[in-house]
Design a protein around this motif. Structure first.
Motif, mmCIF file in Angstrom:
data_model
loop_
_atom_site.group_PDB
_atom_site.id
_atom_site.type_symbol
_atom_site.label_atom_id
_atom_site.label_comp_id
_atom_site.label_asym_id
_atom_site.label_seq_id
_atom_site.Cartn_x
_atom_site.Cartn_y
_atom_site.Cartn_z
ATOM 1 N N VAL A 1 8.920 7.051 16.642
ATOM 2 C CA VAL A 1 8.939 5.592 16.532
ATOM 3 C C VAL A 1 10.387 5.153 16.376
ATOM 4 N N LEU A 2 10.843 4.335 17.265
ATOM 5 C CA LEU A 2 12.239 3.924 17.231
ATOM 6 C C LEU A 2 12.386 2.626 16.453
ATOM 7 N N GLY A 3 13.201 2.669 15.414
ATOM 8 C CA GLY A 3 13.463 1.520 14.561
ATOM 9 C C GLY A 3 14.824 1.692 13.923
ATOM 10 N N LYS A 4 15.087 0.890 12.889
ATOM 11 C CA LYS A 4 16.442 0.896 12.315
ATOM 12 C C LYS A 4 16.776 2.200 11.598
ATOM 13 N N HIS A 5 15.743 3.035 11.319
ATOM 14 C CA HIS A 5 16.010 4.310 10.674
ATOM 15 C C HIS A 5 16.229 5.446 11.674
#
Length: 405
Positions: free
Chosen positions: A344-348
């Protein structure tokens, strides 16, 4: 001491010593205790759909309902019992003649019927709910088991609220109902009160007291979040039947989760050397079907079947996963029926995962391009919780065209 003879069915004679057998029977109560979850009732047709999925999953016993409770439950028990000949089908009944006779009628002509009868045994239940003495409850339990045996060979007795019952009393009830004809003695943690070492001691004491004359079963609720841990402690202490539900649904905080207790034994067989008949790739499909039927799905972080159970967002985790899956996954997703892991691509997330996603989207980037993309990606993540593949592809194309210019 010779090794125990492993029973192939729950109706087969159990020989000493039960504690050395590694076969654990899975008693699924999704259709009965699970259905008692607020807002999770099922129609007869829905129970039949779910029953088929549970049979494909490989459960040993299906508790299909409480026939005295309603016409729908009576009909569901009868139809499930007659349609699925390869599994034991149980009907719940209080220790009263009316309940037992109703259960027997529901199970009429069933190939493998079981009557599951119960009465509360704890002082708090005896005093405030039943207004009976322990002796009265014991007498009713024995009479109920004897009556049930007139209808079926397979009878299970449950001591409701066993974990708040004195151990001496549990021994008395257990010995008495087995003498009366019960083949399974269930010691439920009805209100989710116990903790693992305490429950293990309770189970072990009754296992020793029965000396292999009956299977001891565990049925744990999750009020303190310990249903699976308590069930495993019971198995380690000699219980050889686990009562559980898909997605852990059930009264209040729910029941022991079938998928969790089964996979704990599968993944940690080094310390939990027990076997079940569960076909684990059917776990996720069973979870999905149940969610569809009742309209309530598991929380995203639910073990084994939750949406995030095989999803990774943190950059450190993603980097390790891409280098070697087992750095952050202890199970293959397909082993439980989940198609694949998800990054899952996100800010982390990190650069490695972002570059990998771009490559799979058809946009391989150079190291400088990845660095430029990453800065723009993180800036976008500060304003959005989730970034779609389409947005990532658009950013990748923009970065690539800027570099080309």
């Amino acid at each position: 001491m010779p090794a125990a003879t492993l029973p192939t069915t729950l109706n087969e004679e159990v020989r000493l010593p039960m504690s050395t057998s590694d076969r654990v029977f899975v008693f699924d109560t999704t259709l009965r205790d699970g259905e008692q979850s607020c807002g999770c009732s099922m129609t007869v047709a829905e129970k039949l759909r779910m029953a088929k999925q549970l049979v494909d999953l490989g459960v040993d016993v299906l508790e299909a309902g409480f026939p005295i409770a309603s016409e729908g439950d009576f009909e569901a028990v009868g139809k499930v019992a007659r349609e699925f000949s390869g599994v034991t089908v149980a009907a719940l009944a209080r220790c009263s003649p009316g309940d037992i006779e109703r259960a027997a009628r529901a199970l009429d002509k069933a190939p493998r019927p079981r009557i599951h009868t119960f009465i509360a045994t704890s002082p708090i239940h005896l005093k405030h709910k039943l207004k009976k003495t322990e002796e009265q409850a014991l007498e009713e339990a024995v009479k109920a088991v004897e009556l049930a045996r007139r209808y079926v060979d397979d009878v299970e007795f449950s001591a409701e609220d066993a974990t708040r019952t004195a151990p001496d009393a549990l021994e008395r009830f257990s010995r008495a109902v087995v003498t009366a004809g019960a083949g399974v003695v269930n010691l439920p943690d009805t209100v989710g009160y116990t903790i693992p070492n305490e429950y293990g001691a309770i189970i072990g004491r009754v296992v020793r007291a029965l000396e292999g004359r009956a299977i001891v079963s565990v049925h744990c609720h999750d009020d303190l979040g310990l249903a699976v841990a308590n069930s495993l402690a019971g198995v380690q202490a000699g219980a050889r039947q686990v009562e559980c539900t898909m997605n852990g649904i059930g009264e209040r905080a729910g029941n022991c989760s079938l998928e969790e207790v089964v996979m704990a034994m599968r993944v940690r067989s080094d310390v939990l050397p027990f076997e079940t008949g569960i076909n684990t790739p059917h776990l996720f499909p069973a979870s999905q079907l149940l969610s569809e039927i009742i309209g309530v799905g598991p929380q995203p972080n639910k073990a084994i079947v939750g949406r995030n159970a095989f999803a990774h967002e943190a950059g450190i985790h993603q980097d390790g996963f891409l280098k070697e899956r087992t750095t952050y996954e202890i199970m293959e997703p397909r082993s439980v029926g989940v198609p694949e892991s998800r990054l899952v691509l996100g800010k982390h997330s990190g650069r490695h995962a972002l570059a990998d996603r771009c490559k799979h989207l058809g946009h391989p980037l150079t190291t400088p391009q990845v660095e430029a993309l990453y800065r723009r990606f993180i800036a976008l993540c500060d304003h959005k919780k989730w970034i779609s593949d389409e947005e990532i592809a658009t950013l990748a194309r923009e970065v690539a065209s800027t570099a080309a210019a």
